[in-house]
Design an enzyme around this catalytic site. Structure first.
Site, mmCIF file in Angstrom:
data_model
loop_
_atom_site.group_PDB
_atom_site.id
_atom_site.type_symbol
_atom_site.label_atom_id
_atom_site.label_comp_id
_atom_site.label_asym_id
_atom_site.label_seq_id
_atom_site.Cartn_x
_atom_site.Cartn_y
_atom_site.Cartn_z
ATOM 1 N N ASP A 1 0.845 -1.194 0.000
ATOM 2 C CA ASP A 1 0.000 0.000 0.000
ATOM 3 C C ASP A 1 0.883 1.248 0.000
ATOM 4 O O ASP A 1 1.616 1.501 0.957
ATOM 5 C CB ASP A 1 -0.905 -0.019 1.233
ATOM 6 C CG ASP A 1 -2.015 1.016 1.185
ATOM 7 O OD1 ASP A 1 -1.801 2.090 0.588
ATOM 8 O OD2 ASP A 1 -3.088 0.754 1.756
ATOM 9 N N HIS B 1 -2.904 -0.325 -2.558
ATOM 10 C CA HIS B 1 -4.106 0.392 -2.145
ATOM 11 C C HIS B 1 -5.168 0.301 -3.248
ATOM 12 O O HIS B 1 -4.872 0.448 -4.422
ATOM 13 C CB HIS B 1 -3.745 1.851 -1.886
ATOM 14 C CG HIS B 1 -4.797 2.621 -1.179
ATOM 15 N ND1 HIS B 1 -4.928 2.616 0.198
ATOM 16 C CD2 HIS B 1 -5.776 3.429 -1.646
ATOM 17 C CE1 HIS B 1 -5.931 3.401 0.540
ATOM 18 N NE2 HIS B 1 -6.471 3.894 -0.557
#
Length: 233
Positions: A170, A201
């Site tokens: 992420d 993400h």
């Protein structure tokens, strides 16, 4: 049946809009779907529709209604991504949690007092964690919530089950932040964390370039099992 409903906030006589998806049969539970920074767009509405097919009443409140009501943005369009980031900078998260509580209450009334869960993505993932600590929700799921490592002091207020999906790559939540999240929550009796190696993400978005199909399906299967266990639907 799908459509827009209105929700009365806790702090006044105004109303804000929410997208509602109802199952074919009488729902035994409800789920509040918490938006990303892109508003209640096609992806969030699709999440609601899928939950309705699974038997839940699903409601997605327009949390940006105090700033730009009805905004719907596409993260794959550069200028719309910039608009989303600007809206995020103006958004008051404490007020947002109160609007989520109002939506939880509305959902609970619509199902005659049954259980209500929340599921959120990105900003919504953070707000799902905050909701677990600050509202009377019965179960919470957060996908790639940002800044949860800065909210760990609230973990002691969590009394109902929480599931967090954590992509290991992420770009908004670095490895140090992920380590703090695990250190703070791995031993919490109400919290379950799943890591997704190689995922970034937004991997579970319904549409667009961010989606990673295999990981999204796995995360959604885990979410479905979690809600079946804790909402009884």
């Amino acid at each position: 049946m799908t459509g827009m409903i209105t929700v009365k906030p806790l702090d006044g006589d105004a109303h804000f809009d929410a997208y509602s998806a109802e199952p074919a049969q009488t729902p035994r539970a409800a789920i509040v779907v918490i938006q990303e920074i892109f508003g209640v767009n096609a992806g969030i509405r699709s999440k609601c529709d899928a939950l309705a097919k699974a038997g839940y009443l699903a409601i997605a409140p327009d949390l940006f209604w105090r700033i730009r009501p009805g905004i719907q943005l596409d993260p794959d369009v550069a200028d719309q991504m910039q608009q989303a980031l600007e809206l995020m900078g103006q958004f008051d998260q404490d007020t947002g949690i109160r609007d989520i509580q109002a939506t939880i209450q509305t959902a609970r009334e619509k199902i005659g007092g049954g259980k209500v869960g929340v599921v959120g993505y990105c900003l919504g993932g953070r707000l799902a964690f905050m909701s677990a600590a600050r509202t009377d929700v019965d179960a919470s799921v957060g996908y790639y919530g940002v800044g949860i490592d800065n909210l760990l002091t609230e973990k002691h207020a969590i009394s109902h089950p929480v599931l967090l999906h954590v992509p290991e790559e992420d770009h908004f939540v670095d490895k140090d932040a992920q380590a703090r999240i695990h250190a703070g929550l791995d031993d919490h009796p109400k919290v379950t964390l799943y890591n997704y190696p190689g995922e970034d993400h937004g991997f579970a978005t319904e549409f667009g370039s961010r989606r990673s199909d295999a990981a999204a399906k796995l995360a959604d299967e885990r979410t479905a099992a979690f809600f079946t266990e804790h909402l009884g639907c």
